[in-house]
Design a protein around this motif. Structure first.
Motif, PDB file in Angstrom:
ATOM      1  N   VAL A  44     -36.264  72.697 -44.547  1.00  0.00           N
ATOM      2  CA  VAL A  44     -35.081  72.989 -45.361  1.00  0.00           C
ATOM      3  C   VAL A  44     -35.040  72.032 -46.552  1.00  0.00           C
ATOM      4  CG1 VAL A  44     -32.557  72.859 -45.424  1.00  0.00           C
ATOM      5  CG2 VAL A  44     -33.704  74.018 -43.528  1.00  0.00           C
ATOM      6  N   ARG A  45     -35.325  70.783 -46.295  1.00  0.00           N
ATOM      7  CA  ARG A  45     -35.353  69.776 -47.366  1.00  0.00           C
ATOM      8  C   ARG A  45     -36.391  70.132 -48.424  1.00  0.00           C
ATOM      9  NH1 ARG A  45     -38.793  64.658 -47.011  1.00  0.00           N
ATOM     10  NH2 ARG A  45     -38.117  63.376 -48.764  1.00  0.00           N
ATOM     11  N   THR A  46     -37.585  70.501 -47.989  1.00  0.00           N
ATOM     12  CA  THR A  46     -38.671  70.820 -48.922  1.00  0.00           C
ATOM     13  C   THR A  46     -38.325  72.023 -49.793  1.00  0.00           C
ATOM     14  OG1 THR A  46     -40.334  69.949 -47.391  1.00  0.00           O
ATOM     15  CG2 THR A  46     -41.112  71.471 -49.086  1.00  0.00           C
ATOM     16  N   ILE A  47     -37.849  73.092 -49.155  1.00  0.00           N
ATOM     17  CA  ILE A  47     -37.576  74.322 -49.896  1.00  0.00           C
ATOM     18  C   ILE A  47     -36.326  74.179 -50.764  1.00  0.00           C
ATOM     19  CG2 ILE A  47     -37.042  76.778 -49.653  1.00  0.00           C
ATOM     20  CD1 ILE A  47     -39.987  75.947 -49.081  1.00  0.00           C
ATOM     21  N   THR A  48     -35.366  73.402 -50.309  1.00  0.00           N
ATOM     22  CA  THR A  48     -34.180  73.153 -51.138  1.00  0.00           C
ATOM     23  C   THR A  48     -34.567  72.483 -52.443  1.00  0.00           C
ATOM     24  OG1 THR A  48     -32.685  72.990 -49.236  1.00  0.00           O
ATOM     25  CG2 THR A  48     -32.000  71.890 -51.260  1.00  0.00           C
ATOM     26  N   LYS A  49     -35.398  71.464 -52.356  1.00  0.00           N
ATOM     27  CA  LYS A  49     -35.824  70.753 -53.562  1.00  0.00           C
ATOM     28  C   LYS A  49     -36.634  71.667 -54.477  1.00  0.00           C
ATOM     29  CE  LYS A  49     -37.285  66.494 -53.023  1.00  0.00           C
ATOM     30  NZ  LYS A  49     -38.013  65.328 -52.469  1.00  0.00           N
ATOM     31  N   ALA A  50     -37.485  72.510 -53.902  1.00  0.00           N
ATOM     32  CA  ALA A  50     -38.306  73.418 -54.697  1.00  0.00           C
ATOM     33  C   ALA A  50     -37.448  74.464 -55.395  1.00  0.00           C
ATOM     34  CB  ALA A  50     -39.351  74.101 -53.814  1.00  0.00           C
ATOM     35  N   ALA A  51     -36.484  75.023 -54.673  1.00  0.00           N
ATOM     36  CA  ALA A  51     -35.615  76.039 -55.262  1.00  0.00           C
ATOM     37  C   ALA A  51     -34.761  75.450 -56.378  1.00  0.00           C
ATOM     38  CB  ALA A  51     -34.720  76.648 -54.187  1.00  0.00           C
ATOM     39  N   SER A  52     -34.243  74.257 -56.155  1.00  0.00           N
ATOM     40  CA  SER A  52     -33.428  73.596 -57.172  1.00  0.00           C
ATOM     41  C   SER A  52     -34.243  73.331 -58.433  1.00  0.00           C
ATOM     42  CB  SER A  52     -32.865  72.287 -56.614  1.00  0.00           C
ATOM     43  OG  SER A  52     -32.116  71.600 -57.598  1.00  0.00           O
ATOM     44  N   VAL A  56     -32.960  77.940 -59.337  1.00  0.00           N
ATOM     45  CA  VAL A  56     -32.088  78.763 -58.490  1.00  0.00           C
ATOM     46  C   VAL A  56     -30.683  78.162 -58.519  1.00  0.00           C
ATOM     47  CG1 VAL A  56     -31.648  79.495 -56.109  1.00  0.00           C
ATOM     48  CG2 VAL A  56     -33.981  79.520 -57.016  1.00  0.00           C
ATOM     49  N   GLU A  57     -29.672  79.009 -58.586  1.00  0.00           N
ATOM     50  CA  GLU A  57     -28.292  78.523 -58.666  1.00  0.00           C
ATOM     51  C   GLU A  57     -27.610  78.455 -57.303  1.00  0.00           C
ATOM     52  OE1 GLU A  57     -26.016  80.129 -62.076  1.00  0.00           O
ATOM     53  OE2 GLU A  57     -27.894  81.109 -62.628  1.00  0.00           O
ATOM     54  N   VAL A  58     -27.974  79.360 -56.390  1.00  0.00           N
ATOM     55  CA  VAL A  58     -27.435  79.339 -55.025  1.00  0.00           C
ATOM     56  C   VAL A  58     -28.576  79.612 -54.054  1.00  0.00           C
ATOM     57  CG1 VAL A  58     -25.845  80.380 -53.361  1.00  0.00           C
ATOM     58  CG2 VAL A  58     -25.157  80.179 -55.763  1.00  0.00           C
ATOM     59  N   LEU A  59     -28.690  78.776 -53.039  1.00  0.00           N
ATOM     60  CA  LEU A  59     -29.641  78.999 -51.954  1.00  0.00           C
ATOM     61  C   LEU A  59     -28.838  79.093 -50.666  1.00  0.00           C
ATOM     62  CD1 LEU A  59     -32.581  79.145 -50.878  1.00  0.00           C
ATOM     63  CD2 LEU A  59     -32.484  76.642 -50.621  1.00  0.00           C
ATOM     64  N   THR A  60     -28.797  80.295 -50.075  1.00  0.00           N
ATOM     65  CA  THR A  60     -28.061  80.514 -48.838  1.00  0.00           C
ATOM     66  C   THR A  60     -29.040  80.589 -47.669  1.00  0.00           C
ATOM     67  OG1 THR A  60     -26.219  81.668 -49.917  1.00  0.00           O
ATOM     68  CG2 THR A  60     -26.542  82.083 -47.577  1.00  0.00           C
ATOM     69  N   LEU A  61     -28.840  79.749 -46.681  1.00  0.00           N
ATOM     70  CA  LEU A  61     -29.740  79.670 -45.535  1.00  0.00           C
ATOM     71  C   LEU A  61     -29.008  80.078 -44.264  1.00  0.00           C
ATOM     72  CD1 LEU A  61     -31.451  76.232 -46.324  1.00  0.00           C
ATOM     73  CD2 LEU A  61     -32.256  78.530 -46.936  1.00  0.00           C
ATOM     74  N   TYR A  62     -29.610  81.018 -43.531  1.00  0.00           N
ATOM     75  CA  TYR A  62     -29.031  81.497 -42.265  1.00  0.00           C
ATOM     76  C   TYR A  62     -29.403  80.489 -41.192  1.00  0.00           C
ATOM     77  CZ  TYR A  62     -27.310  85.485 -39.433  1.00  0.00           C
ATOM     78  OH  TYR A  62     -26.577  86.338 -38.637  1.00  0.00           O
ATOM     79  N   MET A 131     -27.504  73.184 -58.131  1.00  0.00           N
ATOM     80  CA  MET A 131     -27.620  74.282 -57.184  1.00  0.00           C
ATOM     81  C   MET A 131     -26.655  74.123 -56.016  1.00  0.00           C
ATOM     82  SD  MET A 131     -31.016  75.604 -55.108  1.00  0.00           S
ATOM     83  CE  MET A 131     -30.826  74.437 -53.741  1.00  0.00           C
ATOM     84  N   VAL A 132     -26.123  75.246 -55.542  1.00  0.00           N
ATOM     85  CA  VAL A 132     -25.300  75.265 -54.329  1.00  0.00           C
ATOM     86  C   VAL A 132     -26.208  75.551 -53.140  1.00  0.00           C
ATOM     87  CG1 VAL A 132     -23.453  76.449 -53.079  1.00  0.00           C
ATOM     88  CG2 VAL A 132     -23.226  76.034 -55.549  1.00  0.00           C
ATOM     89  N   LEU A 133     -26.210  74.652 -52.166  1.00  0.00           N
ATOM     90  CA  LEU A 133     -26.930  74.856 -50.909  1.00  0.00           C
ATOM     91  C   LEU A 133     -25.912  75.346 -49.900  1.00  0.00           C
ATOM     92  CD1 LEU A 133     -29.415  74.657 -49.088  1.00  0.00           C
ATOM     93  CD2 LEU A 133     -28.875  72.226 -48.751  1.00  0.00           C
ATOM     94  N   ASN A 134     -25.945  76.640 -49.621  1.00  0.00           N
ATOM     95  CA  ASN A 134     -24.927  77.303 -48.814  1.00  0.00           C
ATOM     96  C   ASN A 134     -25.478  77.595 -47.422  1.00  0.00           C
ATOM     97  OD1 ASN A 134     -22.634  78.789 -48.055  1.00  0.00           O
ATOM     98  ND2 ASN A 134     -23.484  80.692 -48.875  1.00  0.00           N
ATOM     99  N   PHE A 135     -24.948  76.915 -46.424  1.00  0.00           N
ATOM    100  CA  PHE A 135     -25.385  77.127 -45.048  1.00  0.00           C
ATOM    101  C   PHE A 135     -24.490  78.161 -44.375  1.00  0.00           C
ATOM    102  CE2 PHE A 135     -27.223  72.901 -45.703  1.00  0.00           C
ATOM    103  CZ  PHE A 135     -28.480  73.067 -45.136  1.00  0.00           C
ATOM    104  N   ALA A 136     -25.098  79.209 -43.812  1.00  0.00           N
ATOM    105  CA  ALA A 136     -24.379  80.172 -42.980  1.00  0.00           C
ATOM    106  C   ALA A 136     -24.477  79.668 -41.543  1.00  0.00           C
ATOM    107  CB  ALA A 136     -25.001  81.561 -43.112  1.00  0.00           C
ATOM    108  N   LEU A 137     -23.377  79.134 -41.044  1.00  0.00           N
ATOM    109  CA  LEU A 137     -23.366  78.422 -39.771  1.00  0.00           C
ATOM    110  C   LEU A 137     -22.315  79.037 -38.860  1.00  0.00           C
ATOM    111  CD1 LEU A 137     -24.736  75.967 -38.437  1.00  0.00           C
ATOM    112  CD2 LEU A 137     -22.944  74.534 -39.434  1.00  0.00           C
ATOM    113  N   ASN A 138     -22.766  79.549 -37.711  1.00  0.00           N
ATOM    114  CA  ASN A 138     -21.921  80.379 -36.838  1.00  0.00           C
ATOM    115  C   ASN A 138     -21.370  81.546 -37.656  1.00  0.00           C
ATOM    116  OD1 ASN A 138     -20.774  81.160 -34.403  1.00  0.00           O
ATOM    117  ND2 ASN A 138     -18.895  80.003 -34.759  1.00  0.00           N
ATOM    118  N   TYR A 139     -22.282  82.217 -38.313  1.00  0.00           N
ATOM    119  CA  TYR A 139     -21.939  83.310 -39.220  1.00  0.00           C
ATOM    120  C   TYR A 139     -22.488  84.630 -38.685  1.00  0.00           C
ATOM    121  CZ  TYR A 139     -22.259  86.495 -43.161  1.00  0.00           C
ATOM    122  OH  TYR A 139     -22.155  87.607 -43.955  1.00  0.00           O
ATOM    123  N   GLY A 140     -21.722  85.691 -38.876  1.00  0.00           N
ATOM    124  CA  GLY A 140     -22.182  87.043 -38.566  1.00  0.00           C
ATOM    125  C   GLY A 140     -21.613  88.007 -39.589  1.00  0.00           C
TER     126      GLY A 140
END
Length: 245
Positions: A44-52, A56-62, A131-140
């Motif tokens: 997550v750390r690696t890809i967040t830095k790469a996307a930023s 990328v303006e928003v990265l949403t991770l499930y 960039m916004v790092l948006n975590f979907a946590l306990n999300y459905g």
């Protein structure tokens, strides 16, 4: 490798990722499943830095779905500890990268320590403007739609809105992605591990998203793979139901 916006002709503004394959990654190496989740957290750390870096303006991770509670208790307990570990280790780096943390999902059902880690990460990065790092946590996705429907129904019963006048914009405003404004709908969805389904993720918001499915397991997904997904996305003709002249 660090991606650069200059290398691509069209960067998706909002990228959503279903980070699948942690368990299979561990199994291939004869390791317990939690080892795969730990490695996935590092990625997550690696890809967040790469996307930023790519723009990328928003990265949403499930990160954890409402269905993931069905997993073995030991695995769920470990998954609940990951946000604490991740934010304790990486919030200083996120701040350095000017990345702002957002959490969406039913966080009030999470352990107290997990809730606190999430609140602290959001507060500590609130001043960041990148960039916004948006975590979907306990999300459905279905749960989100039901909650939005109940919210709008309550407003209609109270007389605050007319039921027959409810618009898509009203529904958007009742969803968990509402704080993202015009970036609420992902331009690109990526799912790792070879599975080709959206698994109750952003059911409303993915209506016109481009989708890329890769066989790469999430812990093995690299910035090169991210760039390949961006190149695939850039080559597509997005018409949103219309016809381009």
């Amino acid at each position: 490798m660090v991606l650069s916006a200059e290398k691509l002709t069209h960067i998706p503004r909002h990228v959503a990722i279903i980070m699948d394959g942690n368990g299979r990654w561990a199994k291939k190496r004869l390791l317990p499943r939690i080892a795969g989740h730990k490695q996935g957290m590092e990625n997550v750390r690696t890809i967040t830095k790469a996307a930023s870096a790519a723009g990328v303006e928003v990265l949403t991770l499930y990160a954890f779905s409402t269905e993931n509670w069905k997993r073995p208790e030991k695995e769920v307990s470990y998954l609940m500890s990951l946000p604490v570990t991740f934010f304790n280790k990486f919030v200083p780096e996120l701040i350095e990268q000017n990345v702002r943390v957002m959490i969406m999902g039913n966080t009030d059902q999470l352990p107290a320590s997990t809730q606190k880690a999430c609140r602290d990460a959001v507060a500590d990065t609130a001043h960041c403007t990148g960039m916004v790092l948006n975590f979907a946590l306990n999300y459905g996705g279905r749960d989100e739609i039901l909650r939005a429907t109940r919210q709008l129904a309550a407003k209609a019963v109270a007389g605050d809105i007319q039921a027959d006048a409810i618009s898509e914009q009203d529904f958007d405003a009742a969803l968990m992605t509402a704080p993202l404004g015009d970036l609420a709908d992902p331009d690109l969805l990526i799912r790792t591990s070879g599975e080709e389904r959206i698994s109750n993720f952003l059911l409303w918001q993915l209506a016109y998203s481009e989708m890329v499915f890769t066989d790469r397991l999430w812990p093995d997904f690299t910035p090169d793979d991210l760039q390949a997904a961006f190149e695939d996305y850039a080559a597509r003709d997005r018409r949103f139901g219309g016809i381009k002249k």
